[in-house]
Design a protein around this motif. Sequence first.
Motif, short mmCIF file in Angstrom:
data_model
loop_
_atom_site.label_atom_id
_atom_site.label_comp_id
_atom_site.label_asym_id
_atom_site.label_seq_id
_atom_site.Cartn_x
_atom_site.Cartn_y
_atom_site.Cartn_z
N ASN A 278 -46.73 -43.16 -77.19
CA ASN A 278 -47.04 -41.75 -77.44
C ASN A 278 -48.37 -41.25 -76.86
O ASN A 278 -48.60 -40.04 -76.83
CB ASN A 278 -47.05 -41.50 -78.95
CG ASN A 278 -45.67 -41.56 -79.55
OD1 ASN A 278 -44.91 -40.60 -79.49
ND2 ASN A 278 -45.31 -42.71 -80.13
N TYR A 279 -49.21 -42.16 -76.38
CA TYR A 279 -50.53 -41.74 -75.91
C TYR A 279 -50.88 -42.35 -74.56
O TYR A 279 -50.35 -43.39 -74.17
CB TYR A 279 -51.61 -42.15 -76.94
CG TYR A 279 -51.46 -41.42 -78.25
CD1 TYR A 279 -52.09 -40.20 -78.45
CD2 TYR A 279 -50.67 -41.95 -79.27
CE1 TYR A 279 -51.94 -39.52 -79.64
CE2 TYR A 279 -50.52 -41.28 -80.46
CZ TYR A 279 -51.15 -40.05 -80.64
OH TYR A 279 -50.99 -39.38 -81.82
N GLU A 280 -51.79 -41.70 -73.88
CA GLU A 280 -52.31 -42.20 -72.61
C GLU A 280 -53.78 -41.80 -72.48
O GLU A 280 -54.23 -40.84 -73.09
CB GLU A 280 -51.52 -41.64 -71.44
CG GLU A 280 -51.60 -40.13 -71.29
CD GLU A 280 -50.82 -39.61 -70.10
OE1 GLU A 280 -50.75 -40.34 -69.10
OE2 GLU A 280 -50.29 -38.49 -70.17
N LYS A 317 -52.07 -37.05 -75.98
CA LYS A 317 -50.68 -37.31 -76.28
C LYS A 317 -49.88 -37.16 -75.00
O LYS A 317 -50.09 -36.23 -74.21
CB LYS A 317 -50.17 -36.34 -77.34
CG LYS A 317 -49.04 -36.89 -78.18
CD LYS A 317 -48.88 -36.10 -79.47
CE LYS A 317 -47.87 -36.81 -80.37
NZ LYS A 317 -47.70 -36.11 -81.66
N LYS A 318 -48.96 -38.07 -74.76
CA LYS A 318 -48.14 -38.03 -73.55
C LYS A 318 -47.37 -36.72 -73.47
O LYS A 318 -46.79 -36.28 -74.46
CB LYS A 318 -47.18 -39.22 -73.50
CG LYS A 318 -47.85 -40.54 -73.17
CD LYS A 318 -46.84 -41.66 -72.99
CE LYS A 318 -47.52 -42.94 -72.55
NZ LYS A 318 -46.56 -44.06 -72.39
N GLY A 319 -47.36 -36.13 -72.29
CA GLY A 319 -46.65 -34.88 -72.08
C GLY A 319 -47.51 -33.66 -72.27
O GLY A 319 -47.13 -32.56 -71.85
N GLU A 320 -48.68 -33.81 -72.89
CA GLU A 320 -49.57 -32.68 -73.05
C GLU A 320 -50.45 -32.51 -71.82
O GLU A 320 -50.70 -33.46 -71.07
CB GLU A 320 -50.47 -32.89 -74.29
CG GLU A 320 -49.70 -33.04 -75.59
CD GLU A 320 -48.95 -31.78 -75.97
OE1 GLU A 320 -49.31 -30.70 -75.49
OE2 GLU A 320 -48.00 -31.88 -76.77
N SER A 321 -50.88 -31.28 -71.59
CA SER A 321 -51.71 -30.99 -70.43
C SER A 321 -53.13 -31.50 -70.64
O SER A 321 -53.53 -31.83 -71.75
CB SER A 321 -51.72 -29.50 -70.14
OG SER A 321 -52.15 -28.80 -71.27
N LYS A 322 -53.88 -31.52 -69.56
CA LYS A 322 -55.21 -32.14 -69.57
C LYS A 322 -56.25 -31.09 -69.18
O LYS A 322 -56.59 -30.93 -68.02
CB LYS A 322 -55.24 -33.32 -68.60
CG LYS A 322 -54.08 -34.32 -68.81
CD LYS A 322 -54.04 -35.34 -67.72
CE LYS A 322 -52.87 -36.31 -67.90
NZ LYS A 322 -51.58 -35.68 -67.55
#
Length: 384
Positions: A278-280, A317-322
């Motif tokens: 779920n995270y990166e 969180k994976k899939g969220e913008s940075k």
Amino acid sequence: MKKIISFILTLIIVLTQGNIIFATANDKINLDIASKSAVLMDAASGKVLYEKNSHEKLPPASVTKVMTMLLICEAIESGKIKENDDVQISETAASMGGSQIFLEPGEIQKVDTLLKSIAVASANDACVAMAEYVGGSVEEFVCLMNNRAKKLGMKDTNFVNTNGLPVDNHYTSAYDIGLMSKELLRHEKISKYLTTWMDEVVVGKKQAKIGISNTNKLVKHYTGATGVKTGFTQEAKYCLSASALRNGTQLIAVTLCAETSPIRFKDATSLLNYGFANYESVKVCDANEKITTVKFPKGSKENVDLVSKDNLSILIKKGESKDFTKKVEIKEDISLPIKKNTELGVVKVYKGKELIGESKIVTTEDIDKASYGEILRRMIDSII
């Protein structure tokens, strides 16, 4: 010396549009964790991704040795001791029960061998030997352990010994173990031993070879495992601090007071799997990467580069913008001369108004005062 410089540089780093979203301990996570207490933590930022009774004060058994190893590593890196130093084994050290490498009174061992024995074999006798060598006495070393715990923000902790053998008033929490494990993982010197599955050491006056093996089964069976430490006593039951690194993301899973050894490994595996799924991590800067340049009009060098002291990554969180803000803050009053690696400020990363990561920024060289002739030359050059 008069105020040299005072400024704040704000740089907006936009990798894509949007906001960073972090999981919190209150997120509804469907994990069946049987251990009495647990925490999942990002090793870079200390962000808690999951917790269960994470601040409950419990006996940690041999997970105590995370702090013992941390103090040894810091003593080595500060130059107080060296890895090839000779350590004479005392009667007290040799008398330790439980897990040990069977050291004998009067024998000589290297610091490196004793550190390896603590990390791999959880050797109680090696812990006491190193405590006496670093602190002068076990009691003084325990004071160092508690002082370091306070500096790390470990508010649920009180150490009474170096190895976690049963004793009154010796306790910590899953959260605090995460904090000290996070700090230990910063030291490259220990990483080779935290991931060693089997090895051998030579001990005793007869120089006998004995095999040692790691009690952390995840080192062998979990992809990317980087440590850290197991523990067991009848009172503490089965404890574990487990860490793993995948694709630049390092996580720490702590489980305390599990009824069986398989349960602690199952719980830690579940926590790590959840985290990696779920995270990166998003890298902001590397250690020794240039952050900014500071002008010293009266310095031997007028323009000085400042670099990040540590690697700085942000967990998302994976899939969220940075999308985040990086802010560089330089100390207001700086006196010359300045030694290399002196902290002159900090680089901070924000999500909106929330601070989500930071790293100290330091000098890359010594900076002396400029001579009067050099200052005059600069003034003339500026006029011309």
